[in-house]
Design an enzyme around this catalytic site. Structure first.
Site, mmCIF file in Angstrom:
data_model
loop_
_atom_site.group_PDB
_atom_site.id
_atom_site.type_symbol
_atom_site.label_atom_id
_atom_site.label_comp_id
_atom_site.label_asym_id
_atom_site.label_seq_id
_atom_site.Cartn_x
_atom_site.Cartn_y
_atom_site.Cartn_z
ATOM 1 N N ASP A 35 0.983 -1.334 0.032
ATOM 2 C CA ASP A 35 -0.175 0.057 -0.029
ATOM 3 C C ASP A 35 0.642 1.222 -0.050
ATOM 4 O O ASP A 35 1.461 1.639 0.919
ATOM 5 C CB ASP A 35 -0.949 0.075 1.186
ATOM 6 N N ASP A 66 -1.224 5.301 -6.889
ATOM 7 C CA ASP A 66 -1.736 4.606 -5.711
ATOM 8 C C ASP A 66 -1.583 2.883 -6.049
ATOM 9 O O ASP A 66 -2.021 2.860 -7.288
ATOM 10 C CB ASP A 66 -3.148 4.767 -5.387
#
Length: 440
Positions: free
Chosen positions: A119, A317
């Site tokens: 992440d 992301d």
């Protein structure tokens, strides 16, 4: 002309590929030896992952499930930008917000193998531990590790976690993740990534979780904050890493996460990383224009402009599946895409969930080029189209930012990053992208 598309229950390309390959006797390479500072990266749908769906989904169901996941992810990113918690509404469908790609890590002494989600928009790692209330996956057993210890309340790390409190023997903290709440103890232990042991790594040992958004596996924070992997391993990895994300359609789904400056690509173009003091963990870049085919589409400057006060701008992301653009940017890209695909044939445009540009006849799609300061990234068809397995339905795999989240943020998502080497060079404040086919 637009209409809503109805689908039959056909297997997704992903599952058809898996079934065919397994029938042919091919086995995924789940236990490939990792070397140096390079880890294998698996998609959560990989046969190597215990988190893959328990049953085959139709193409429509799989796309809608990914969109639901993205909706929760965008709510989470919006909360980071806004500096407050945003709770998504699940609309009757359980939303699992976990990032899409996972790596293996060994925790403790002797080592216990766990799966951690990559992440890039989170900092602190967290790992589900024994006696966790609400955890569902493999748990780490601190009592079996001779190198495990709690972090006390007076330690500086206790001031670097959200909502810290003082427990009986350690610093405790709690935070929200989408529509979930997570309570954890701040601890330290040896974490081994590939062949690199990292003694005294600080992470959250999850004791309780509620809500559907918590990743079932642990999480490896690759952001830029004080408790991230980059910050805790500055001497080892020099705040540099890259990854190549494999395609959803690969049997093994195995790409790579390469830690440190060694063996990173030399021939790669860069764009500067932008600093947002309010949200220093996010990887902001300057997206200046978008080209569809040979035409640079007309996007208002304010739709792409970086603004650290409002959080507006563009980020890379790893956890969002499909790229989202703020409405003025998306509409400009979509309309030019439709014009080039439809041409004089005036093809009927259909929709599926949040995708509003789908076709039921074979199409030839233009490339889409993301134009950053100092770097252009041209996306071939595999990075911009999703296809049904039955018939010839094809959708543009991008969408407008949802109305019910912070719509100032453009997100370059993992489908658009697949089969590219994305290099995060924090000391030199730059992000690089080079084409690299890592789908095995």
């Amino acid at each position: 002309m637009e209409r809503t598309l109805s689908f039959s229950l056909s297997l997704s390309p992903l599952f058809l590929f898996l079934v065919f390959s397994l029938v042919q006797g091919q086995n995924p390479k789940c236990d490939t030896q990792e070397h140096g500072s390079t880890l294998q990266v698996f998609h959560v749908f990989s046969p190597c992952s215990p988190f893959r769906p328990s049953k085959a989904l139709s193409w429509e169901e799989s796309v809608l499930q990914l969109q639901a996941k993205d909706q929760a992810r965008l709510q989470f990113l919006a909360s980071l930008v806004a500096g407050r918690s945003v709770v998504p509404v699940a609309s009757g469908r359980q939303i699992i917000q976990s990032p899409t790609y996972i790596v293996k890590a060994k925790i403790g002494t002797p080592p216990q193998t766990l799966l951690l989600a990559m992440d890039t928009s989170n900092d602190a790692a967290w790992i589900p531990c024994t006696s966790c209330d609400g955890c569902t996956s493999t748990l780490f057993s601190p009592e079996k590790s001779t190198t495990f210890k709690n972090v006390n309340c007076g330690a500086p790390q206790c001031n670097q976690v959200p909502n810290p409190s003082c427990g009986s023997s350690s610093c405790n903290f709690n935070f929200t993740y989408g529509s979930s709440t997570i309570g954890a103890n701040l601890v330290q232990d040896t974490v081994t990534l590939a062949t690199d042991p990292i003694p005294g790594y600080t992470f959250g040992c999850v004791a309780k979780t509620t809500g559907p958004s918590t990743p079932p596996q642990g999480l490896l924070g690759l952001g830029r904050g004080p408790l991230s992997l980059l910050s805790q391993t500055q001497n080892l990895y020099q705040s540099t890493f890259s990854y190549c994300l494999p395609s959803f359609k690969s049997l093994n789904f195995s790409g790579s996460l390469r830690l440190g400056p060694v063996a990173q690509p030399i021939r790669i173009k860069y764009t500067p990383l932008l600093k947002n003091p309010r949200r220093s963990s996010l990887y902001y870049v300057n997206l200046v224009a978008i080209r569809v085919g040979r035409k640079v589409v007309d996007i208002p400057q304010e739709a792409l402009a970086f603004n650290p006060v409002t959080g507006a701008g563009t980020i890379f992301d790893s956890g969002t599946v499909f790229s989202r653009l703020v409405a003025p940017a998306y509409v400009a890209v979509r309309d030019e895409f439709r014009r080039r695909v439809g041409g004089k044939a005036n093809l009927t445009v259909t929709s599926l969930g949040g995708f509003d540009t789908c076709y039921t006849v074979p199409i030839v799609a233009p490339t889409i080029t993301l134009m950053f300061s100092g770097m252009n990234v041209t996306l071939p068809q595999d990075n911009i189209l999703i296809h049904s397995s039955a018939g010839s339905t094809t959708c543009l795999a991008m969408a407008s930012a949802p109305d019910n989240v912070n719509s100032v943020l453009n997100v370059i998502a993992n489908m658009q990053q697949q089969n590219h080497r994305v290099l995060f060079d924090v000391p030199n404040s730059r992000l690089g992208v080079a084409r690299e086919v890592c789908t095995k």
